[in-house]
Design a protein around this motif. Structure first.
Motif, PDB file in Angstrom:
ATOM      1  N   PHE A 163      -9.096   6.044  -3.920  1.00 25.28           N
ATOM      2  CA  PHE A 163      -8.690   5.180  -4.890  1.00 25.28           C
ATOM      3  C   PHE A 163      -8.202   3.887  -4.031  1.00 25.28           C
ATOM      4  N   ALA A 164      -7.517   4.129  -3.006  1.00 23.98           N
ATOM      5  CA  ALA A 164      -7.241   2.773  -2.382  1.00 23.98           C
ATOM      6  C   ALA A 164      -8.309   2.138  -1.865  1.00 23.98           C
ATOM      7  N   LEU A 165      -9.289   2.766  -1.438  1.00 24.42           N
ATOM      8  CA  LEU A 165     -10.791   2.141  -0.830  1.00 24.42           C
ATOM      9  C   LEU A 165     -11.259   1.057  -2.028  1.00 24.42           C
ATOM     10  N   GLY A 166     -11.017   1.811  -3.252  1.00 22.78           N
ATOM     11  CA  GLY A 166     -11.814   0.944  -4.554  1.00 22.78           C
ATOM     12  C   GLY A 166     -10.804  -0.124  -4.897  1.00 22.78           C
ATOM     13  N   ILE A 167      -9.812  -0.278  -4.219  1.00 25.25           N
ATOM     14  CA  ILE A 167      -8.940  -1.713  -4.696  1.00 25.25           C
ATOM     15  C   ILE A 167      -8.793  -2.141  -3.443  1.00 25.25           C
ATOM     16  N   SER A 168      -9.936  -2.126  -2.610  1.00 25.63           N
ATOM     17  CA  SER A 168     -10.037  -2.994  -1.311  1.00 25.63           C
ATOM     18  C   SER A 168      -8.930  -3.038  -0.183  1.00 25.63           C
ATOM     19  N   VAL A 169      -8.330  -1.605  -0.313  1.00 27.91           N
ATOM     20  CA  VAL A 169      -7.438  -1.658   0.978  1.00 27.91           C
ATOM     21  C   VAL A 169      -8.194  -0.816   2.137  1.00 27.91           C
ATOM     22  N   THR A 170      -7.861  -1.475   3.325  1.00 22.83           N
ATOM     23  CA  THR A 170      -8.447  -1.316   4.529  1.00 22.83           C
ATOM     24  C   THR A 170      -7.973   0.143   4.858  1.00 22.83           C
ATOM     25  N   ARG A 171      -8.811   0.707   5.962  1.00 24.43           N
ATOM     26  CA  ARG A 171      -8.467   2.239   6.517  1.00 24.43           C
ATOM     27  C   ARG A 171      -7.108   1.925   7.396  1.00 24.43           C
TER      28      ARG A 171
ATOM     29  N   GLN B 174      -3.175  15.585   0.582  1.00 21.94           N
ATOM     30  CA  GLN B 174      -3.184  14.930  -0.679  1.00 21.94           C
ATOM     31  C   GLN B 174      -3.515  13.561  -0.918  1.00 21.94           C
ATOM     32  N   ALA B 175      -2.754  13.047   0.101  1.00 21.26           N
ATOM     33  CA  ALA B 175      -2.835  11.363   0.399  1.00 21.26           C
ATOM     34  C   ALA B 175      -4.158  11.267   0.881  1.00 21.26           C
ATOM     35  N   ILE B 176      -4.743  11.681   1.932  1.00 22.79           N
ATOM     36  CA  ILE B 176      -5.855  11.382   2.462  1.00 22.79           C
ATOM     37  C   ILE B 176      -7.157  11.648   1.416  1.00 22.79           C
ATOM     38  N   THR B 177      -6.920  12.802   0.956  1.00 26.74           N
ATOM     39  CA  THR B 177      -7.981  13.556   0.236  1.00 26.74           C
ATOM     40  C   THR B 177      -8.198  12.971  -1.186  1.00 26.74           C
ATOM     41  N   GLN B 178      -7.165  12.356  -1.849  1.00 28.59           N
ATOM     42  CA  GLN B 178      -6.996  11.897  -3.200  1.00 28.59           C
ATOM     43  C   GLN B 178      -6.636  10.592  -3.349  1.00 28.59           C
ATOM     44  N   THR B 179      -5.487  10.030  -2.950  1.00 27.88           N
ATOM     45  CA  THR B 179      -5.370   8.664  -2.963  1.00 27.88           C
ATOM     46  C   THR B 179      -6.182   7.844  -2.001  1.00 27.88           C
ATOM     47  N   PHE B 180      -6.605   8.208  -0.943  1.00 21.73           N
ATOM     48  CA  PHE B 180      -7.427   7.274  -0.162  1.00 21.73           C
ATOM     49  C   PHE B 180      -8.606   6.896  -0.825  1.00 21.73           C
TER      50      PHE B 180
ATOM     51  N   VAL C  58       0.717  -1.161   0.010  1.00 22.62           N
ATOM     52  CA  VAL C  58      -0.039   0.002  -0.140  1.00 22.62           C
ATOM     53  C   VAL C  58       0.840   1.371  -0.049  1.00 22.62           C
ATOM     54  N   ALA C  59       1.977   1.188   0.555  1.00 27.92           N
ATOM     55  CA  ALA C  59       2.964   2.423   0.731  1.00 27.92           C
ATOM     56  C   ALA C  59       3.388   2.753  -0.678  1.00 27.92           C
ATOM     57  N   ARG C  60       3.420   1.594  -1.523  1.00 30.44           N
ATOM     58  CA  ARG C  60       3.873   1.955  -2.870  1.00 30.44           C
ATOM     59  C   ARG C  60       2.902   2.854  -3.785  1.00 30.44           C
ATOM     60  N   LEU C  61       1.743   2.928  -3.208  1.00 35.68           N
ATOM     61  CA  LEU C  61       1.003   3.810  -4.042  1.00 35.68           C
ATOM     62  C   LEU C  61       1.135   5.409  -3.941  1.00 35.68           C
ATOM     63  N   HIS C  62       1.784   5.506  -2.684  1.00 29.33           N
ATOM     64  CA  HIS C  62       2.213   6.969  -2.296  1.00 29.33           C
ATOM     65  C   HIS C  62       3.500   7.307  -3.166  1.00 29.33           C
ATOM     66  N   MET C  63       4.172   6.151  -3.487  1.00 23.23           N
ATOM     67  CA  MET C  63       5.430   6.450  -4.385  1.00 23.23           C
ATOM     68  C   MET C  63       5.443   6.992  -5.859  1.00 23.23           C
ATOM     69  N   VAL C  64       3.937   6.891  -6.071  1.00 27.91           N
ATOM     70  CA  VAL C  64       3.725   7.535  -7.540  1.00 27.91           C
ATOM     71  C   VAL C  64       3.730   9.208  -7.260  1.00 27.91           C
ATOM     72  N   ALA C  65       3.484   9.597  -6.182  1.00 24.10           N
ATOM     73  CA  ALA C  65       3.685  11.210  -5.988  1.00 24.10           C
ATOM     74  C   ALA C  65       5.084  11.467  -5.380  1.00 24.10           C
ATOM     75  N   TRP C  66       6.111  10.755  -5.836  1.00 28.49           N
ATOM     76  CA  TRP C  66       7.586  10.913  -5.126  1.00 28.49           C
ATOM     77  C   TRP C  66       8.016  12.311  -5.241  1.00 28.49           C
ATOM     78  N   PRO C  67       7.494  12.975  -6.321  1.00 28.44           N
ATOM     79  CA  PRO C  67       7.968  14.449  -6.633  1.00 28.44           C
ATOM     80  C   PRO C  67       7.310  15.273  -5.345  1.00 28.44           C
ATOM     81  N   LEU C  68       6.209  14.824  -4.987  1.00 26.90           N
ATOM     82  CA  LEU C  68       5.663  15.752  -3.943  1.00 26.90           C
ATOM     83  C   LEU C  68       6.102  15.394  -2.566  1.00 26.90           C
ATOM     84  N   ILE C  69       6.592  13.999  -2.445  1.00 28.20           N
ATOM     85  CA  ILE C  69       7.121  13.497  -1.188  1.00 28.20           C
ATOM     86  C   ILE C  69       8.603  14.200  -0.931  1.00 28.20           C
ATOM     87  N   ILE C  70       9.483  14.275  -2.054  1.00 30.31           N
ATOM     88  CA  ILE C  70      10.826  14.437  -1.788  1.00 30.31           C
ATOM     89  C   ILE C  70      11.062  15.838  -2.845  1.00 30.31           C
ATOM     90  N   GLY C  71      10.702  15.566  -4.022  1.00 35.65           N
ATOM     91  CA  GLY C  71      11.243  16.497  -5.001  1.00 35.65           C
ATOM     92  C   GLY C  71      10.725  18.134  -4.664  1.00 35.65           C
TER      93      GLY C  71
END
Length: 231
Positions: free
Chosen positions: A74-82, A66-72, A7-20
């Motif tokens: 999507f994550a629910l839609g692929i059966s990721v639990t809270r 952004q992770a909570i408002t946008q990625t979350f 699940v953490a890898r979902l966030h890595m799509v936004a690596w420019p925002l995380i580190i860049g």
């Protein structure tokens, strides 16, 4: 744990925002500060202080909102639990804080070794006003970044759970809280003791325990609201 790491890898799509973006903002802030102190006549100060490094913190917090408002959603839609999503987000926060803390600390070492980059600039080593211990300096940067990440998660959850009403309520509560504290401290003339607290408090408490405890409190409050948050 494997599921959480996936699940953490979902966030890595936004690596420019995380580190860049935090690094880019840091670089621009440094360029501006360096140019100013290179152009003006010598001030005669041992250090030319600038708090420009704090700009990185503002951009670091943006990712977690952004992770909570946008990625979350999507994550629910692929059966990721809270629980999996929140835990994964927290792990990313720890990793991001460690990476950025290491970068800032390394720049602080270069800053000190070069006499503030030749212009007596003190931008990256602001915690050197508090401690001369390199370990505590790194811990202080890491713990405050982690606190910012926890605040970002909390704010994101608050918006996801209560929308704009929650953010307005939080802003109002912050204004009232900080305003009341300032009034009380001024009324009781406690500003000198407050200053002494930051000077006399051991680095282990000021740079380690306090921000880490606050980060845990914000994370706990965020998780409490997140359990009932909807997409």
């Amino acid at each position: 744990m494997k599921r959480t790491l996936d699940v953490a890898r979902l966030h890595m799509v936004a690596w420019p925002l995380i580190i860049g973006w935090p690094i880019a903002v840091l670089a621009i802030s440094f360029a501006i500060s360096y140019t100013i102190f290179a152009l003006i006549p010598p001030t005669g100060n041992e250090f030319n202080f600038t708090g420009s490094v704090l700009s990185m913190y503002g951009f670091a917090v943006g990712f977690y909102i952004q992770a909570i408002t946008q990625t979350f959603p999507f994550a629910l839609g692929i059966s990721v639990t809270r629980r999996e999503f929140f835990t994964a987000s927290a792990l990313v926060g720890v990793a991001q804080s460690a990476v950025l803390a290491t970068i800032v600390f390394a720049l602080s070492v270069v800053e000190s070794a070069t006499g503030g980059f030749g212009v007596h600039l003190r931008m990256f080593g602001i915690l050197r006003y508090v401690t001369d211990n390199p370990a505590w300096e790194w811990i202080g940067i890491f713990s405050t970044l982690l606190l910012v990440a926890a605040i970002g998660l909390f704010v994101g959850v608050l918006y996801q759970r209560f929308r704009i009403t929650g953010l307005l309520a939080l802003a109002l509560a912050a204004i009232i809280g900080f305003g009341a504290a300032a009034v009380v401290v001024t009324w009781q003339r406690w500003w000198l003791p407050v200053g002494r607290f930051f000077v006399d408090t051991p680095a282990a408490v000021l740079l380690g325990a306090v921000p880490l405890v606050l980060a845990a409190l914000f994370a706990s409050a965020g998780w409490g609201a997140f359990r009932s948050a909807t997409a």
